[in-house]
Design a protein around this motif. Structure first.
Motif, PDB file in Angstrom:
ATOM      1  N   ALA A  70      -5.669  -3.478   6.364  1.00  0.00           N
ATOM      2  CA  ALA A  70      -4.260  -3.085   5.800  1.00  0.00           C
ATOM      3  C   ALA A  70      -4.365  -3.682   4.600  1.00  0.00           C
ATOM      4  O   ALA A  70      -3.908  -3.267   3.596  1.00  0.00           O
ATOM      5  CB  ALA A  70      -3.333  -4.152   6.811  1.00  0.00           C
ATOM      6  N   ALA A  71      -5.239  -4.960   4.068  1.00  0.00           N
ATOM      7  CA  ALA A  71      -5.333  -5.375   2.934  1.00  0.00           C
ATOM      8  C   ALA A  71      -6.165  -4.710   2.116  1.00  0.00           C
ATOM      9  O   ALA A  71      -5.683  -4.096   0.915  1.00  0.00           O
ATOM     10  CB  ALA A  71      -5.902  -6.629   2.951  1.00  0.00           C
ATOM     11  N   ALA A  72      -7.127  -3.902   2.423  1.00  0.00           N
ATOM     12  CA  ALA A  72      -8.090  -2.728   1.849  1.00  0.00           C
ATOM     13  C   ALA A  72      -7.082  -1.475   1.647  1.00  0.00           C
ATOM     14  O   ALA A  72      -7.123  -0.966   0.536  1.00  0.00           O
ATOM     15  CB  ALA A  72      -9.432  -2.545   2.658  1.00  0.00           C
ATOM     16  N   PHE A  73      -6.424  -1.268   2.569  1.00  0.00           N
ATOM     17  CA  PHE A  73      -5.694  -0.049   2.294  1.00  0.00           C
ATOM     18  C   PHE A  73      -4.462  -0.350   1.011  1.00  0.00           C
ATOM     19  O   PHE A  73      -4.297   0.523   0.318  1.00  0.00           O
ATOM     20  CB  PHE A  73      -4.758   0.365   3.708  1.00  0.00           C
ATOM     21  N   GLU A  74      -3.489  -1.350   1.263  1.00  0.00           N
ATOM     22  CA  GLU A  74      -2.733  -1.679   0.358  1.00  0.00           C
ATOM     23  C   GLU A  74      -3.393  -1.859  -1.116  1.00  0.00           C
ATOM     24  O   GLU A  74      -2.658  -1.306  -1.983  1.00  0.00           O
ATOM     25  CB  GLU A  74      -1.985  -2.957   0.401  1.00  0.00           C
ATOM     26  N   GLY A 114      -1.826   7.830  13.365  1.00  0.00           N
ATOM     27  CA  GLY A 114      -0.258   8.536  13.407  1.00  0.00           C
ATOM     28  C   GLY A 114       0.428   8.973  12.422  1.00  0.00           C
ATOM     29  O   GLY A 114       1.305   9.642  12.281  1.00  0.00           O
ATOM     30  N   LYS A 115      -0.241   8.491  10.972  1.00  0.00           N
ATOM     31  CA  LYS A 115       0.383   8.799   9.722  1.00  0.00           C
ATOM     32  C   LYS A 115      -0.536   8.724   8.602  1.00  0.00           C
ATOM     33  O   LYS A 115      -1.701   8.035   8.935  1.00  0.00           O
ATOM     34  CB  LYS A 115       1.696   7.963   9.550  1.00  0.00           C
ATOM     35  N   LEU A 129      -4.595   8.502   2.277  1.00  0.00           N
ATOM     36  CA  LEU A 129      -5.280   7.346   2.964  1.00  0.00           C
ATOM     37  C   LEU A 129      -4.801   7.417   4.211  1.00  0.00           C
ATOM     38  O   LEU A 129      -3.355   7.469   4.506  1.00  0.00           O
ATOM     39  CB  LEU A 129      -5.039   6.204   2.256  1.00  0.00           C
ATOM     40  N   ALA A 130      -5.498   6.717   5.317  1.00  0.00           N
ATOM     41  CA  ALA A 130      -4.963   6.675   6.732  1.00  0.00           C
ATOM     42  C   ALA A 130      -5.735   5.303   7.224  1.00  0.00           C
ATOM     43  O   ALA A 130      -6.846   5.123   6.811  1.00  0.00           O
ATOM     44  CB  ALA A 130      -5.063   7.893   7.524  1.00  0.00           C
ATOM     45  N   VAL A 131      -5.160   4.661   8.129  1.00  0.00           N
ATOM     46  CA  VAL A 131      -5.925   3.709   9.083  1.00  0.00           C
ATOM     47  C   VAL A 131      -5.851   4.093  10.371  1.00  0.00           C
ATOM     48  O   VAL A 131      -4.903   4.656  11.019  1.00  0.00           O
ATOM     49  CB  VAL A 131      -5.031   2.229   8.837  1.00  0.00           C
ATOM     50  N   ILE A 140     -11.488  -0.744  13.709  1.00  0.00           N
ATOM     51  CA  ILE A 140     -10.426   0.225  12.955  1.00  0.00           C
ATOM     52  C   ILE A 140     -10.771   0.504  11.571  1.00  0.00           C
ATOM     53  O   ILE A 140     -11.766  -0.289  10.767  1.00  0.00           O
ATOM     54  CB  ILE A 140      -9.298  -1.157  12.485  1.00  0.00           C
ATOM     55  N   GLN A 141     -10.439   1.727  11.073  1.00  0.00           N
ATOM     56  CA  GLN A 141     -11.226   2.269   9.716  1.00  0.00           C
ATOM     57  C   GLN A 141      -9.864   2.474   8.846  1.00  0.00           C
ATOM     58  O   GLN A 141      -8.861   2.887   9.160  1.00  0.00           O
ATOM     59  CB  GLN A 141     -11.714   3.568  10.234  1.00  0.00           C
ATOM     60  N   LEU A 142     -10.479   2.598   7.581  1.00  0.00           N
ATOM     61  CA  LEU A 142      -9.885   2.941   6.299  1.00  0.00           C
ATOM     62  C   LEU A 142     -10.316   4.241   6.079  1.00  0.00           C
ATOM     63  O   LEU A 142     -11.633   4.338   5.640  1.00  0.00           O
ATOM     64  CB  LEU A 142      -9.906   1.954   5.113  1.00  0.00           C
ATOM     65  N   LEU A 143      -9.494   5.344   6.026  1.00  0.00           N
ATOM     66  CA  LEU A 143     -10.096   6.715   5.934  1.00  0.00           C
ATOM     67  C   LEU A 143      -9.569   7.212   4.668  1.00  0.00           C
ATOM     68  O   LEU A 143      -8.240   7.078   4.280  1.00  0.00           O
ATOM     69  CB  LEU A 143      -9.614   7.478   7.126  1.00  0.00           C
ATOM     70  N   ALA A 144     -10.274   8.256   3.910  1.00  0.00           N
ATOM     71  CA  ALA A 144      -9.898   8.872   2.889  1.00  0.00           C
ATOM     72  C   ALA A 144     -10.070  10.128   3.057  1.00  0.00           C
ATOM     73  O   ALA A 144     -11.040  10.627   3.849  1.00  0.00           O
ATOM     74  CB  ALA A 144     -10.620   8.462   1.346  1.00  0.00           C
TER      75      ALA A 144
END
Length: 171
Positions: A70-74, A114-115, A129-131, A140-144
């Motif tokens: 979540a921190a990497a996403f933000e 889901g989003k 971007l999605a988690v 758990i992955q950070l996706l582009a």
């Protein structure tokens, strides 16, 4: 990967031509980070992957992994928002529930998340971007993702830009 590396990867995906046939790039060493899939109208890449949960799925372990991603996403979302403005949040669930087949990239993202947050930098493409997580044991992955604008057009009712009754929210 640092935030700068993730931004460079997003830039590379945005500039990279779409291949005529499906491509998958698996990074050496069996890590998810850097895995990329591409098709005729899209690219998707794992920018960050937490640990897997095969051995320990304790609440504190999962929570720490969720917070890390979540921190990497933000951080990355903030950088992309500075470039292209606020993203649209696209609900992927209507694609899952629709009887209409979703485009390959959307279908792949629906299996993981889901989003997604979507920016429109121009040139007929969008960046998202999605988690996500494939199954409870997987990281758990950070996706582009980068796709042609047309991949979001004509979406199922309630899904994404262009759908009737869009489930698009501003962050």
């Amino acid at each position: 990967m640092t935030t700068e590396d993730r931004l460079a990867t997003v830039d590379d995906l945005l500039a990279r031509p779409f291949p005529s046939e499906e491509e998958r790039v698996v990074p050496p060493g069996g890590t998810w980070e850097g895995y990329r899939s591409s098709g005729q109208r899209h690219h998707m890449c794992v920018l960050k992957a937490g640990r897997d949960f095969w051995d320990d799925r304790g609440e504190d372990v999962v929570e720490a992994a969720e917070e890390e991603i979540a921190a990497a996403f933000e951080t990355l979302a903030t950088a992309l928002t500075l470039r292209w403005g606020r993203p649209e949040v696209v609900d992927l669930w209507p694609y899952v529930e629709s009887e209409i087949a979703a485009p390959e990239l959307i279908s792949e993202l629906c299996q993981l998340s889901g989003k997604m947050s979507v920016w429109h930098p121009g040139a007929g493409r969008w960046v998202a971007l999605a988690v996500g997580q494939a199954d409870p044991e997987f990281p758990i992955q950070l996706l582009a993702a980068v796709g042609e604008t047309s991949l979001l057009a004509g979406s199922p009712q309630g899904a994404g830009p262009g759908g009737r009754g869009c489930a698009v929210r501003r962050r």
